[in-house]
Enzyme design. Sequence first.
Site, PDB file in Angstrom:
ATOM      1  N   HIS A  45       0.801  -1.227   0.000  1.00  0.00           N
ATOM      2  CA  HIS A  45       0.000   0.000   0.000  1.00  0.00           C
ATOM      3  C   HIS A  45       0.833   1.277   0.000  1.00  0.00           C
ATOM      4  CE1 HIS A  45      -4.011   1.794   0.191  1.00  0.00           C
ATOM      5  NE2 HIS A  45      -3.382   2.792   0.771  1.00  0.00           N
ATOM      6  N   ASP A  47       0.535   5.453  -1.340  1.00  0.00           N
ATOM      7  CA  ASP A  47      -0.358   6.488  -1.869  1.00  0.00           C
ATOM      8  C   ASP A  47       0.348   7.426  -2.844  1.00  0.00           C
ATOM      9  OD1 ASP A  47      -3.024   6.066  -0.796  1.00  0.00           O
ATOM     10  OD2 ASP A  47      -2.082   6.254   1.156  1.00  0.00           O
ATOM     11  N   GLU A 144      -8.430   1.442  -3.388  1.00  0.00           N
ATOM     12  CA  GLU A 144      -8.742   1.645  -1.976  1.00  0.00           C
ATOM     13  C   GLU A 144     -10.130   2.256  -1.810  1.00  0.00           C
ATOM     14  OE1 GLU A 144      -6.163   4.294   0.215  1.00  0.00           O
ATOM     15  OE2 GLU A 144      -6.641   3.274   2.090  1.00  0.00           O
ATOM     16  N   HIS A 171     -13.435   2.464   2.102  1.00  0.00           N
ATOM     17  CA  HIS A 171     -12.461   3.331   2.778  1.00  0.00           C
ATOM     18  C   HIS A 171     -13.118   3.685   4.114  1.00  0.00           C
ATOM     19  CE1 HIS A 171      -9.928   6.999   3.466  1.00  0.00           C
ATOM     20  NE2 HIS A 171      -9.050   6.027   3.331  1.00  0.00           N
ATOM     21  N   HIS A 233      -3.166  -2.927   4.494  1.00  0.00           N
ATOM     22  CA  HIS A 233      -2.409  -1.986   5.347  1.00  0.00           C
ATOM     23  C   HIS A 233      -3.136  -1.825   6.682  1.00  0.00           C
ATOM     24  CE1 HIS A 233      -5.296   0.474   3.199  1.00  0.00           C
ATOM     25  NE2 HIS A 233      -4.936   1.609   3.765  1.00  0.00           N
ATOM     26  N   ASP A 347       1.806   2.019   3.766  1.00  0.00           N
ATOM     27  CA  ASP A 347       1.030   3.266   3.703  1.00  0.00           C
ATOM     28  C   ASP A 347       1.947   4.470   3.479  1.00  0.00           C
ATOM     29  OD1 ASP A 347      -1.414   4.493   3.503  1.00  0.00           O
ATOM     30  OD2 ASP A 347      -1.982   4.248   5.598  1.00  0.00           O
TER      31      ASP A 347
HETATM   32 ZN   LIG Z   1      -5.968   3.463   3.931  1.00  0.00          ZN
END
Ligand SMILES: [Zn+2]
Length: 400
Positions: A45, A47, A144, A171, A233, A347
Amino acid sequence: MKRAVTTLLALVAASTLVAQQAGQDEVVPPRARDLHTRAIVIDTHDDTTQRMMSDPSFDLGARGGTGSIDIPRMREGGLDALFFSIYMPGTVTGAQAVKRALQQIDKVREAVRARPRELLLAASAADIRRAVAERKIAALMGMEGGHMIDADLGVLRQYAALGVRYVTLTHSRNTAWADSSGDTPAHNGLTPFGRDVVRELNRLGVMVDISHTSDKTFYDVLAVTTAPVIASHSSCRAISNSPRNMSDDMLRALARNGGVVMINFNAAFLSEAFRTAKPPPVVQARLDAATRRCGEDEVCAILDWGPIYREAMRSGQLPAVTWTEIVDHIDHAVKLAGVDHVGLGSDFDGSIMPLGLEDASKLPKITGELLRRGYSEPDVMKILGGNLLRVMEQTEVRRQ
Ligand SMILES: [Zn+2]
């Protein structure tokens, strides 16, 4: 004697210099480095997609001073495969959510197309192994939030065709068909359509991700799925009591399903003291200023907050969270679920990282700490990526 001490000091200074040059603040022992290099290291995971979307100056190929992920730091940290998150808040719904998801998928695919020597778009465990053999980094996609399918299995199938390899059912808001851990229960877990979504993911060979879902949704998923599931995550609730983390009972149930929990490095999910601490006004003012500067841009704010939070940890204004706490969570999950059911889901670029694991270049420290705590080399390799490869393979063989 004096000469021996001087030589020792010189050696220490030299190794510190090497460590600094390598971006490491602690020296990872050679045995750990070697194992880390041999292992397939997977992070489920990241972003970073959000950075690519919102910051035109962001260059995945250049070593950056902010955030956690770029190709040079992934190389330095021996990261072989990562899942780029396709993400937007649950407040974005309907056609708008579908369009934004497609734009992000396109962004990841184009980023890979632009760097064929460094990246390989991977859609299977075999692709990840091929990338490693070709000394490339495998780029995968995880979605996600089930709100992006707009309650339409046809849309879900198109995402799968474009390469999405896991879907996080919610989410932090409920979807129309599944309850989230961050919302008031509306469906008592999964609705009948939510069960269809799980069955369709199984059929497509796409992993079902239960991070962010409510506990009831999690247990409903386990009752329906024919494939092992992942928590892409999440960390352990016994250590940090966030509803986003997994209870001991959930860890045991996940192991019975054959699934894998990928430990989240977010400081608040690692440490109860940090999670429940209130920043003092002087720190809060800096956080607020960053929020104002970034406006709607969530990743911008998180990238600004990281150094502010870590400075507050170092100065004692907030409880310090150190990188070894990641390994405390791995230990706990291994104790409850077994070593075949734990992995890494950092994350990065979406959370506040602990002291000492600010970016992907620091990942070998985890291998060093696992060996130091007595894990065998085969078990370390499972945690670094072997377990996730197994779940991917077991998910893929069910594809119809
Ligand atoms: Zn998350």
